[in-house]
Design a protein around this motif. Structure first.
Motif, mmCIF file in Angstrom:
data_model
loop_
_atom_site.group_PDB
_atom_site.id
_atom_site.type_symbol
_atom_site.label_atom_id
_atom_site.label_comp_id
_atom_site.label_asym_id
_atom_site.label_seq_id
_atom_site.Cartn_x
_atom_site.Cartn_y
_atom_site.Cartn_z
ATOM 1 N N ALA A 1 30.153 79.502 8.013
ATOM 2 C CA ALA A 1 29.161 79.323 6.964
ATOM 3 C C ALA A 1 29.862 79.217 5.623
ATOM 4 N N MET A 2 29.168 78.665 4.646
ATOM 5 C CA MET A 2 29.635 78.627 3.273
ATOM 6 C C MET A 2 28.930 79.727 2.486
ATOM 7 N N LEU A 3 29.712 80.583 1.839
ATOM 8 C CA LEU A 3 29.146 81.657 1.034
ATOM 9 C C LEU A 3 29.517 81.451 -0.434
ATOM 10 N N PRO A 4 28.527 81.473 -1.328
ATOM 11 C CA PRO A 4 28.838 81.344 -2.757
ATOM 12 C C PRO A 4 29.465 82.620 -3.298
ATOM 13 N N PHE A 5 30.256 82.480 -4.333
ATOM 14 C CA PHE A 5 30.812 83.651 -5.022
ATOM 15 C C PHE A 5 30.762 83.407 -6.519
ATOM 16 N N PHE A 6 30.836 84.493 -7.270
ATOM 17 C CA PHE A 6 30.857 84.388 -8.724
ATOM 18 C C PHE A 6 31.725 85.506 -9.277
ATOM 19 N N ILE A 7 32.756 85.126 -10.059
ATOM 20 C CA ILE A 7 33.632 86.092 -10.716
ATOM 21 C C ILE A 7 33.387 85.998 -12.215
ATOM 22 N N ARG A 8 32.955 87.081 -12.793
ATOM 23 C CA ARG A 8 32.618 87.118 -14.215
ATOM 24 C C ARG A 8 33.875 87.134 -15.072
ATOM 25 N N HIS A 9 33.909 86.313 -16.125
ATOM 26 C CA HIS A 9 34.992 86.337 -17.101
ATOM 27 C C HIS A 9 34.542 87.024 -18.394
ATOM 28 N N HIS A 10 33.380 86.633 -18.884
ATOM 29 C CA HIS A 10 32.760 87.375 -19.983
ATOM 30 C C HIS A 10 31.249 87.191 -19.878
ATOM 31 N N ALA A 11 30.497 87.648 -20.849
ATOM 32 C CA ALA A 11 29.042 87.719 -20.707
ATOM 33 C C ALA A 11 28.390 86.362 -20.468
ATOM 34 N N ARG A 12 29.049 85.272 -20.849
ATOM 35 C CA ARG A 12 28.434 83.956 -20.712
ATOM 36 C C ARG A 12 29.284 82.978 -19.910
ATOM 37 N N SER A 13 30.246 83.501 -19.169
ATOM 38 C CA SER A 13 31.132 82.604 -18.437
ATOM 39 C C SER A 13 31.658 83.282 -17.177
ATOM 40 N N GLY A 14 31.914 82.467 -16.152
ATOM 41 C CA GLY A 14 32.483 82.989 -14.919
ATOM 42 C C GLY A 14 32.931 81.866 -14.011
ATOM 43 N N GLN A 15 33.516 82.239 -12.884
ATOM 44 C CA GLN A 15 34.024 81.282 -11.902
ATOM 45 C C GLN A 15 33.075 81.233 -10.718
ATOM 46 N N LEU A 16 32.504 80.066 -10.481
ATOM 47 C CA LEU A 16 31.558 79.869 -9.386
ATOM 48 C C LEU A 16 32.191 78.976 -8.337
ATOM 49 N N GLY A 17 32.020 79.319 -7.062
ATOM 50 C CA GLY A 17 32.570 78.491 -6.004
ATOM 51 C C GLY A 17 31.963 78.828 -4.655
ATOM 52 N N LEU A 18 32.511 78.185 -3.630
ATOM 53 C CA LEU A 18 32.078 78.416 -2.261
ATOM 54 C C LEU A 18 33.286 78.819 -1.422
ATOM 55 N N SER A 19 33.112 79.822 -0.608
ATOM 56 C CA SER A 19 34.136 80.225 0.346
ATOM 57 C C SER A 19 33.654 79.886 1.754
ATOM 58 N N HIS A 20 34.485 79.170 2.500
ATOM 59 C CA HIS A 20 34.154 78.833 3.884
ATOM 60 C C HIS A 20 34.602 79.983 4.783
ATOM 61 N N VAL A 21 33.665 80.587 5.479
ATOM 62 C CA VAL A 21 33.946 81.742 6.330
ATOM 63 C C VAL A 21 33.835 81.325 7.793
ATOM 64 N N GLN A 22 34.888 81.619 8.570
ATOM 65 C CA GLN A 22 34.880 81.349 9.999
ATOM 66 C C GLN A 22 35.206 82.633 10.767
ATOM 67 N N SER A 23 34.438 82.885 11.784
ATOM 68 C CA SER A 23 34.629 84.074 12.617
ATOM 69 C C SER A 23 35.027 83.626 14.026
ATOM 70 N N PHE A 24 36.131 84.208 14.534
ATOM 71 C CA PHE A 24 36.664 83.830 15.851
ATOM 72 C C PHE A 24 36.762 85.056 16.758
ATOM 73 N N GLN A 25 36.609 84.846 18.045
ATOM 74 C CA GLN A 25 36.879 85.899 19.022
ATOM 75 C C GLN A 25 38.149 85.547 19.793
ATOM 76 N N LYS A 26 39.024 86.546 19.967
ATOM 77 C CA LYS A 26 40.257 86.339 20.720
ATOM 78 C C LYS A 26 39.952 86.445 22.203
ATOM 79 N N VAL A 27 40.150 85.351 22.930
ATOM 80 C CA VAL A 27 39.739 85.286 24.338
ATOM 81 C C VAL A 27 40.920 85.279 25.312
ATOM 82 N N SER A 28 42.138 85.135 24.802
ATOM 83 C CA SER A 28 43.287 85.159 25.725
ATOM 84 C C SER A 28 44.546 85.517 24.963
#
Length: 269
Positions: free
Chosen positions: A242-269
């Protein structure tokens, strides 16, 4: 890798994982404070900036990552690139013990301090040199430990952990392939490996010949998400992404907005 075509010039910018191999972006007090605010926010600054269109905090990275693993109360977990420790604490909630590892000593000190103080204490920038002190109560987890370490040489035996996370890390190490191999090695059979990244490839952190994606091979675009899956196969099976949004605040009116791609795997062998 052979066959690359024009990987392109990328502007060096601050990343989203933990401290990386001497890069000073992750060693200063301002960045530590920004990550404490990212992991333990006092207010929803993203909502304040854009209004009702902002996704709820629990739907964003790193808060929503907890839904990508299964609680294993009798097993241990490992968070590689812990930064200030939010995900390590969530892993501790669901496991017998959780280890948070990062190359940045300031990050590790801050993560441990949050647990010992039962609070995240940091300074946020309001505007220019105007700052505010913040003190956010945090539920402590005595079963969470933090240590300085290297994602390319994990100081743990093979198959130790039921859950391993590497969040916004792979594009911030000099050898992502080696990091993937170490993460896979540390995951026990039947265990879960969670990998997240915005795939921000820059030479400052990763030499272009080591990028997992963001270039062309035989005139075809190479995407890191597919490369990760191919490198982990056949020992790991994809369970969810899934894609999860994130936001890192820099100051009261500015920040870093982006998307993190998250993948979950199961170890099968």
């Amino acid at each position: 890798m052979a066959g690359r075509e024009n990987p392109g010039e990328q502007e060096s910018q601050r990343g989203l994982g933990g401290g990386v191999y001497g890069n000073t972006d992750y060693e200063n007090d301002r960045t530590v404070a920004e990550y404490l605010a990212f992991h333990y926010p006092a207010t929803d600054d993203f909502l304040a900036l854009i209004g009702e269109g902002a996704p709820a905090i629990e739907e964003r990275y790193p808060y929503a990552v907890r839904g990508f693993w299964t609680p294993e109360p009798g097993e241990d977990a490992l968070d590689v690139g812990t930064a200030t420790g939010r995900v390590t604490a969530d892993l501790a909630r669901d496991h017998r013990h959780a280890f948070g590892l990062d190359t940045s000593k300031p990050f590790i000190r801050a993560a441990a301090a949050v647990q010992s103080r039962r609070a995240a204490r940091y300074t946020v920038v309001v505007e220019g040199r105007i700052e505010e002190e913040v003190d956010v109560p945090v539920e402590p987890f005595p079963n969470a430990s933090f240590l300085v370490g290297d994602a390319l040489h994990l100081p743990f035996e093979s198959g130790r952990f039921a859950t391993v996370t590497a969040l916004n890390l792979l594009c911030r190490v000099p050898d992502p392939d080696r990091a993937l191999a170490e993460l896979a090695r540390a995951t026990k059979l039947g265990g879960t490996l969670v990998i997240a990244s915005p795939y921000t490839w820059v030479d400052t952190f990763t030499p272009s010949e080591k990028w997992l994606g963001g270039y062309s091979r035989n005139r075809q675009p190479v995407r890191a998400s597919n490369e990760i899956r191919e490198r982990l196969a056949p020992r790991f099976e994809l369970q969810r992404d899934a894609m999860l949004p994130f936001f890192i605040r820099h100051h009261a009116r500015s920040g870093q907005l982006g998307l993190s791609h998250v993948q979950s795997f199961q170890k099968v062998s």
